[in-house]
Write a protein that holds these residues in place. Structure first.
Motif, PDB file in Angstrom:
ATOM      1  N   LEU A 228       9.459 -31.136 -23.421  1.00 43.07           N
ATOM      2  CA  LEU A 228       9.232 -29.951 -24.254  1.00 43.07           C
ATOM      3  C   LEU A 228      10.186 -28.819 -23.887  1.00 43.07           C
ATOM      4  O   LEU A 228      10.582 -28.021 -24.727  1.00 43.07           O
ATOM      5  CB  LEU A 228       7.789 -29.442 -24.108  1.00 43.07           C
ATOM      6  N   LEU A 229      10.551 -28.762 -22.600  1.00 42.68           N
ATOM      7  CA  LEU A 229      11.408 -27.679 -22.128  1.00 42.68           C
ATOM      8  C   LEU A 229      12.893 -28.028 -22.244  1.00 42.68           C
ATOM      9  O   LEU A 229      13.751 -27.267 -21.798  1.00 42.68           O
ATOM     10  CB  LEU A 229      11.082 -27.351 -20.665  1.00 42.68           C
TER      11      LEU A 229
ATOM     12  N   ASP B  29      -6.952 -30.063 -27.192  1.00 39.36           N
ATOM     13  CA  ASP B  29      -5.950 -29.286 -26.463  1.00 39.36           C
ATOM     14  C   ASP B  29      -6.245 -27.801 -26.593  1.00 39.36           C
ATOM     15  O   ASP B  29      -6.129 -27.035 -25.649  1.00 39.36           O
ATOM     16  CB  ASP B  29      -4.547 -29.553 -27.019  1.00 39.36           C
TER      17      ASP B  29
ATOM     18  N   PRO C  88      -0.106 -20.384 -16.300  1.00 38.35           N
ATOM     19  CA  PRO C  88      -1.245 -19.594 -16.765  1.00 38.35           C
ATOM     20  C   PRO C  88      -2.375 -19.590 -15.740  1.00 38.35           C
ATOM     21  O   PRO C  88      -2.389 -20.411 -14.822  1.00 38.35           O
ATOM     22  CB  PRO C  88      -1.689 -20.295 -18.040  1.00 38.35           C
TER      23      PRO C  88
ATOM     24  N   ARG D 148      10.802 -17.993 -25.333  1.00 37.10           N
ATOM     25  CA  ARG D 148      10.216 -19.204 -24.744  1.00 37.10           C
ATOM     26  C   ARG D 148      11.251 -20.047 -24.028  1.00 37.10           C
ATOM     27  O   ARG D 148      10.924 -20.774 -23.089  1.00 37.10           O
ATOM     28  CB  ARG D 148       9.550 -20.044 -25.843  1.00 37.10           C
TER      29      ARG D 148
ATOM     30  N   THR E 246       4.614 -13.619 -22.938  1.00 37.13           N
ATOM     31  CA  THR E 246       4.976 -15.031 -23.062  1.00 37.13           C
ATOM     32  C   THR E 246       4.747 -15.530 -24.488  1.00 37.13           C
ATOM     33  O   THR E 246       4.657 -16.738 -24.712  1.00 37.13           O
ATOM     34  CB  THR E 246       4.184 -15.905 -22.072  1.00 37.13           C
TER      35      THR E 246
ATOM     36  N   THR F 263      -3.712 -25.742 -17.358  1.00 32.36           N
ATOM     37  CA  THR F 263      -3.311 -26.356 -18.622  1.00 32.36           C
ATOM     38  C   THR F 263      -2.719 -27.739 -18.377  1.00 32.36           C
ATOM     39  O   THR F 263      -2.008 -28.262 -19.212  1.00 32.36           O
ATOM     40  CB  THR F 263      -2.278 -25.489 -19.358  1.00 32.36           C
TER      41      THR F 263
ATOM     42  N   GLY G  73      -7.771 -25.439 -23.588  1.00 32.43           N
ATOM     43  CA  GLY G  73      -6.774 -24.483 -23.147  1.00 32.43           C
ATOM     44  C   GLY G  73      -5.456 -25.124 -22.744  1.00 32.43           C
ATOM     45  O   GLY G  73      -4.538 -24.446 -22.322  1.00 32.43           O
ATOM     46  N   ILE G  74      -5.362 -26.455 -22.855  1.00 33.75           N
ATOM     47  CA  ILE G  74      -4.115 -27.133 -22.498  1.00 33.75           C
ATOM     48  C   ILE G  74      -2.986 -26.627 -23.385  1.00 33.75           C
ATOM     49  O   ILE G  74      -1.843 -26.490 -22.969  1.00 33.75           O
ATOM     50  CB  ILE G  74      -4.264 -28.662 -22.650  1.00 33.75           C
TER      51      ILE G  74
ATOM     52  N   GLU H 209      -2.301 -23.758 -24.301  1.00 34.79           N
ATOM     53  CA  GLU H 209      -1.662 -22.545 -23.801  1.00 34.79           C
ATOM     54  C   GLU H 209      -0.447 -22.885 -22.944  1.00 34.79           C
ATOM     55  O   GLU H 209       0.499 -22.122 -22.869  1.00 34.79           O
ATOM     56  CB  GLU H 209      -2.679 -21.751 -22.978  1.00 34.79           C
ATOM     57  N   GLY H 210      -0.492 -24.055 -22.309  1.00 35.62           N
ATOM     58  CA  GLY H 210       0.630 -24.487 -21.491  1.00 35.62           C
ATOM     59  C   GLY H 210       1.858 -24.796 -22.320  1.00 35.62           C
ATOM     60  O   GLY H 210       2.946 -24.348 -22.001  1.00 35.62           O
ATOM     61  N   TYR H 211       1.684 -25.555 -23.405  1.00 32.67           N
ATOM     62  CA  TYR H 211       2.895 -25.951 -24.119  1.00 32.67           C
ATOM     63  C   TYR H 211       3.306 -24.991 -25.234  1.00 32.67           C
ATOM     64  O   TYR H 211       4.403 -25.084 -25.749  1.00 32.67           O
ATOM     65  CB  TYR H 211       2.875 -27.415 -24.574  1.00 32.67           C
ATOM     66  N   LEU H 212       2.420 -24.068 -25.591  1.00 32.05           N
ATOM     67  CA  LEU H 212       2.834 -23.082 -26.597  1.00 32.05           C
ATOM     68  C   LEU H 212       3.868 -22.113 -26.040  1.00 32.05           C
ATOM     69  O   LEU H 212       4.580 -21.467 -26.799  1.00 32.05           O
ATOM     70  CB  LEU H 212       1.622 -22.303 -27.127  1.00 32.05           C
ATOM     71  N   VAL H 213       3.956 -21.993 -24.719  1.00 32.14           N
ATOM     72  CA  VAL H 213       4.954 -21.089 -24.142  1.00 32.14           C
ATOM     73  C   VAL H 213       6.275 -21.812 -23.869  1.00 32.14           C
ATOM     74  O   VAL H 213       7.203 -21.232 -23.341  1.00 32.14           O
ATOM     75  CB  VAL H 213       4.454 -20.408 -22.852  1.00 32.14           C
ATOM     76  N   THR H 214       6.341 -23.097 -24.229  1.00 34.17           N
ATOM     77  CA  THR H 214       7.616 -23.806 -24.126  1.00 34.17           C
ATOM     78  C   THR H 214       8.337 -23.670 -25.474  1.00 34.17           C
ATOM     79  O   THR H 214       7.720 -23.298 -26.467  1.00 34.17           O
ATOM     80  CB  THR H 214       7.403 -25.303 -23.820  1.00 34.17           C
ATOM     81  N   PRO H 215       9.625 -23.989 -25.513  1.00 31.53           N
ATOM     82  CA  PRO H 215      10.340 -23.817 -26.781  1.00 31.53           C
ATOM     83  C   PRO H 215       9.972 -24.843 -27.853  1.00 31.53           C
ATOM     84  O   PRO H 215      10.582 -24.853 -28.909  1.00 31.53           O
ATOM     85  CB  PRO H 215      11.817 -23.992 -26.380  1.00 31.53           C
ATOM     86  N   VAL H 216       8.985 -25.688 -27.628  1.00 34.00           N
ATOM     87  CA  VAL H 216       8.665 -26.723 -28.611  1.00 34.00           C
ATOM     88  C   VAL H 216       8.289 -26.078 -29.949  1.00 34.00           C
ATOM     89  O   VAL H 216       7.580 -25.075 -29.999  1.00 34.00           O
ATOM     90  CB  VAL H 216       7.529 -27.646 -28.096  1.00 34.00           C
ATOM     91  N   LYS H 217       8.807 -26.644 -31.035  1.00 32.40           N
ATOM     92  CA  LYS H 217       8.575 -26.073 -32.362  1.00 32.40           C
ATOM     93  C   LYS H 217       7.251 -26.574 -32.913  1.00 32.40           C
ATOM     94  O   LYS H 217       6.805 -27.662 -32.565  1.00 32.40           O
ATOM     95  CB  LYS H 217       9.699 -26.487 -33.303  1.00 32.40           C
TER      96      LYS H 217
ATOM     97  N   ARG I 268       0.617 -20.869 -34.195  1.00 29.81           N
ATOM     98  CA  ARG I 268       1.487 -20.921 -33.023  1.00 29.81           C
ATOM     99  C   ARG I 268       1.000 -19.938 -31.947  1.00 29.81           C
ATOM    100  O   ARG I 268       1.578 -19.830 -30.891  1.00 29.81           O
ATOM    101  CB  ARG I 268       2.918 -20.589 -33.472  1.00 29.81           C
TER     102      ARG I 268
ATOM    103  N   TYR J  38       6.345 -31.966 -19.912  1.00 29.81           N
ATOM    104  CA  TYR J  38       6.900 -30.610 -20.017  1.00 29.81           C
ATOM    105  C   TYR J  38       8.424 -30.622 -19.938  1.00 29.81           C
ATOM    106  O   TYR J  38       9.076 -29.809 -20.580  1.00 29.81           O
ATOM    107  CB  TYR J  38       6.276 -29.692 -18.965  1.00 29.81           C
TER     108      TYR J  38
ATOM    109  N   ARG K  37       5.466 -26.933 -12.204  1.00 33.57           N
ATOM    110  CA  ARG K  37       5.762 -27.264 -13.600  1.00 33.57           C
ATOM    111  C   ARG K  37       6.403 -26.067 -14.298  1.00 33.57           C
ATOM    112  O   ARG K  37       7.263 -26.224 -15.158  1.00 33.57           O
ATOM    113  CB  ARG K  37       4.472 -27.655 -14.314  1.00 33.57           C
TER     114      ARG K  37
ATOM    115  N   LEU L  11       2.241 -15.623 -26.493  1.00 30.10           N
ATOM    116  CA  LEU L  11       1.015 -16.301 -26.907  1.00 30.10           C
ATOM    117  C   LEU L  11       0.173 -15.453 -27.843  1.00 30.10           C
ATOM    118  O   LEU L  11      -0.526 -15.972 -28.703  1.00 30.10           O
ATOM    119  CB  LEU L  11       0.175 -16.678 -25.682  1.00 30.10           C
TER     120      LEU L  11
END
Lengths: 365, 332
Positions: free
Chosen positions: B109-110, A194, B88, B81, B56, B92, A198-199, A201-209, A362, B106, B153, B58
């Motif tokens: 996760l969201l 992941d 991006p 977040r 964002t 991703t 680069g995948i 990068e998609g979920y790191l910007v979600t609120p997932v801890k 993170r 997602y 998404r 990162l």
């Protein structure tokens, strides 16, 4: 000419990449050196520190000369004059106590000497036959020690757990190997992929801890590792002739598998949580794999290892797994013997999960 | 922070590397207003994506502060977040999962409510015309399909702020147009949108305000109209002819309506502010001297012209380009 040029271009590109990853170079060089050290020490050396219990049988009157001199001979038994002694001899007051110690795994064998001395009274030896090499060494040692006293008393060998083949001994180790191999390619690998693709990068910007990420990955990795371990248990039963006698034993095996899978997966994931590329990760985990598997006792008794290597076994979760599984599958022992292993595995798993969560990056830098 | 602002950057700087230090973002400060489509425009390597990545959560800035809504990005990243949606620049999407599963993943996760998630996913799939491909792996999708899926998404959870990093890169004209429609539609739902792009027409068409970035610095920020108005040359009028009377040029020049005029291969090229209103006067001068015209065209300066004016370089090309005079942009 163009063929040469192309080949040179490919060669130079690969060398540039190779040189720019010093971490991987170090670990790839480190591996064979560690193989040398660990294999050389763990398997080439003589086994020492075999614990034997000796008992002067009831009715006890006085220590017979046979007993004293044999014990003396056993204590000084060496494979060669300049080598260390092989046995650690403990004198037990009663046969029952010695057998109890043997059943609990504190000693590898017990020799019961007759109370009177007629030449045909047998010396009974009870041995933990689930171990590899140790029983053979013990038999040889005791026979030689008795012979050295000049008496003709026969030695009777009783194998506590029947005859156990190396195939069965090693079969248990392979369960652990399957767990580790699956873990390496399982959840942790997905984590690195992941990141590399680069995948992430998609979920790191979600609120997932990050604890959710780590627990999820450990969870999926554990299931895969468990399935692999379980399949090998079945294969062991079908092919090597290991017997699971009761439903309790079966459940205990499953418990050991689950907790081991969590521990080893968590360890691998905590390593993976710091890495950015598969190459770095693979070289590090291969290194861990080597050390943990070699020192787990999966295919060679840990008492054959030098002291410094044995220290690794103390913090090696696979050692406890191997010990617990052998206790259940080869010796038919229960929770009283493997409780300690389960506790160690539990502590290890918890520590590894916490480590994984706290070291997880993170950010993407 | 006033109610109108939703993002605020204060002297934001990001330096990468230890030995070869690269200043990707160099002391950038600006505000984004609630509900606007804000464009970050600049050539590749201008620092747009780095800026987005800081906003964002990162990556952390080297210095300076950034607020998204009322949250400072390094101190309260979790709160940030929760209110943003991000598409991006690089894909991703999980190629091994289906379109539906990607959105579902997602959605979880969201924290999209389970009761609405499924309906929402189908709604988005319909929006992207991917309903019949919902259960195909994304690896079988074309670039345009993947891009559209990735964009929807980003607003699966109806975020307050949407970050779109080069949303239409590599898309064919039809797909670009669809994406633009989606962005406009979202904006009418009060979503604030921050868009990076190096397509001038895209920025001009979509954005309420455009920030030009170059070499990590913010070089100008205004509405597209004001950007163009700031150009000294103004509009460009080309008038074709077969034969010209020598008195026409001085007459136009003396009228005081134009900023410059030149003759070139049977064409008069005139620069003037407010070209639309001066054109009739110029035509009447031609008629006065009875010079027949063969063609008339009027160009408004494009956003690209603004960029060239500001940096002396074209947006798409690299270094070493000679500064070009304003004008010569695309007809609009």
């Amino acid at each position: 000419m163009t063929m040469i040029r192309g080949a040179v271009a490919i060669f130079r590109r690969d060398m540039k990449k190779f040189i720019s990853t010093p971490y991987v170079i170090i670990f790839t060089l480190f591996m064979p050196i560690m193989y040398l050290i660990i294999f050389g020490n763990a398997m080439g050396g003589t086994i020492t520190n075999i614990h034997i219990g000796v008992v002067q049988a009831e009715p006890y009157t006085i220590e017979t000369p046979l007993f004293t001199s044999t014990v003396e001979a056993l204590r000084n038994f060496r494979s060669a004059p300049d080598k260390p002694t092989i046995f650690v001899v403990t004198v037990y007051p009663t046969e029952a106590l010695a057998k109890q110690a043997l059943a609990d795994g504190q000693i590898s064998g017990a020799a019961i000497f007759p109370s009177t001395l007629p030449g045909d009274n047998t010396i009974r030896v009870y041995e933990d036959s689930s171990d590899y090499m140790v029983p053979t060494l013990m038999e040889g040692g005791i026979t030689a020690a008795v012979a050295a006293t000049g008496t003709q008393n026969p030695v009777e060998i009783n194998k506590l757990y029947g005859k156990i083949e190396y195939f069965q001994f090693f079969g248990v180790g392979v369960i652990v190997m399957a767990i580790f191999m699956t873990t390496m390619m399982g959840g942790a690998f997905a984590l690195i992929r992941d990141r590399e693709n680069g995948i992430i990068e998609g979920y790191l910007v979600t609120p997932v801890k990050r604890s959710s990420i780590i627990l999820g990955i450990i969870g999926s990795g554990t299931v895969r590792a468990f399935l692999a371990g379980f399949i090998i248990v079945i294969v062991d039963v079908l092919i090597t002739g290991i017997v699971i006698r009761t439903i309790d034993q079966f459940l205990l095996v499953l418990l050991v598998l689950v907790i081991s899978c969590i521990g080893v997966t968590a360890l691998v994931v905590s390593v993976a949580s710091r890495f950015n590329t598969q190459q770095e990760y693979a070289s590090t985990v291969a290194f861990f794999n080597l050390i943990l598997f070699m020192t787990s006792g999966a295919f060679y008794p840990t008492i054959g290892m030098p002291d410094w290597l044995r220290w690794i076994t103390v913090i090696n979760p696979e050692y406890y797994t191997v010990h617990a599984l052998r206790s259940i599958l080869l010796r038919g022992q229960g929770l009283n013997v493997i409780g300690y292993d389960l506790l160690a595995l539990f502590i290890f798993s918890t520590a590894a999960i916490i480590l994984g969560i706290t070291t997880y990056k993170r950010t993407i830098e | 922070m006033t109610g109108e602002q939703i993002i605020r950057l204060e002297h934001l700087t990001k330096i990468f590397g230890n030995n070869h230090r690269v200043t990707a973002v160099d002391d950038v400060s600006f505000d984004v207003r609630k509900g606007e489509i804000f464009g970050l425009l600049g050539p590749n390597g201008a620092g747009k994506s780095t800026l987005i990545r800081i906003l964002t959560t990162l990556i952390a800035p080297t210095s300076g502060t950034a607020y998204v809504d009322q949250y400072e990005v390094t101190r309260e990243p979790e709160s940030v977040r929760a209110i943003i949606g991000v598409c991006p620049q690089n894909s991703t999407l999980d190629l091994e999962l289906t379109a539906y599963d990607n959105l579902d993943f997602y959605g979880q996760l969201l924290n999209v409510e389970e009761t609405v998630l499924e309906r929402r996913i189908w709604e988005l799939l319909k929006m992207t015309d991917l309903t019949d491909r919902a259960n195909s792996r994304v690896s079988t999708f074309s670039g345009g399909m993947r891009r559209k899926l990735e964009i929807v998404r980003a607003f699966l959870h109806r975020p307050l702020i949407l970050f779109l990093d080069e949303p239409t890169i590599g898309l064919d004209p039809d797909s670009r147009f669809e994406v633009w429609q989606q962005i406009t539609r979202l904006n009418t739902e009060k979503t604030t949108i921050i868009l990076t792009t190096h397509y001038m027409d895209e920025a001009e068409r979509l954005c309420n305000r455009i920030a030009f970035m170059d070499k990590g610095k913010l070089i100008a920020l205004d509405t597209p109209e004001n950007h163009k108005r700031a150009l000294p040359a103004g509009d460009l009028i080309d008038i074709g002819f077969d034969h010209i009377d020598g008195r026409v040029l001085p007459a136009i020049r003396e009228s005081g309506l134009v900023t410059s005029i030149e003759e070139k291969e049977k064409t008069l090229r005139i620069s003037a502010k407010n070209g639309n209103s001066v054109l009739p006067a110029i035509i009447s001068i031609f008629e006065k001297f009875s010079v027949p015209m063969t063609s008339i065209s009027i160009h408004s300066p494009s956003i690209e012209d603004v960029f060239i004016y500001l940096t002396g370089r074209k947006l798409d090309s690299g270094e070493g380009e000679q500064p070009q005079p304003a004008g010569g942009g695309k007809a609009s």
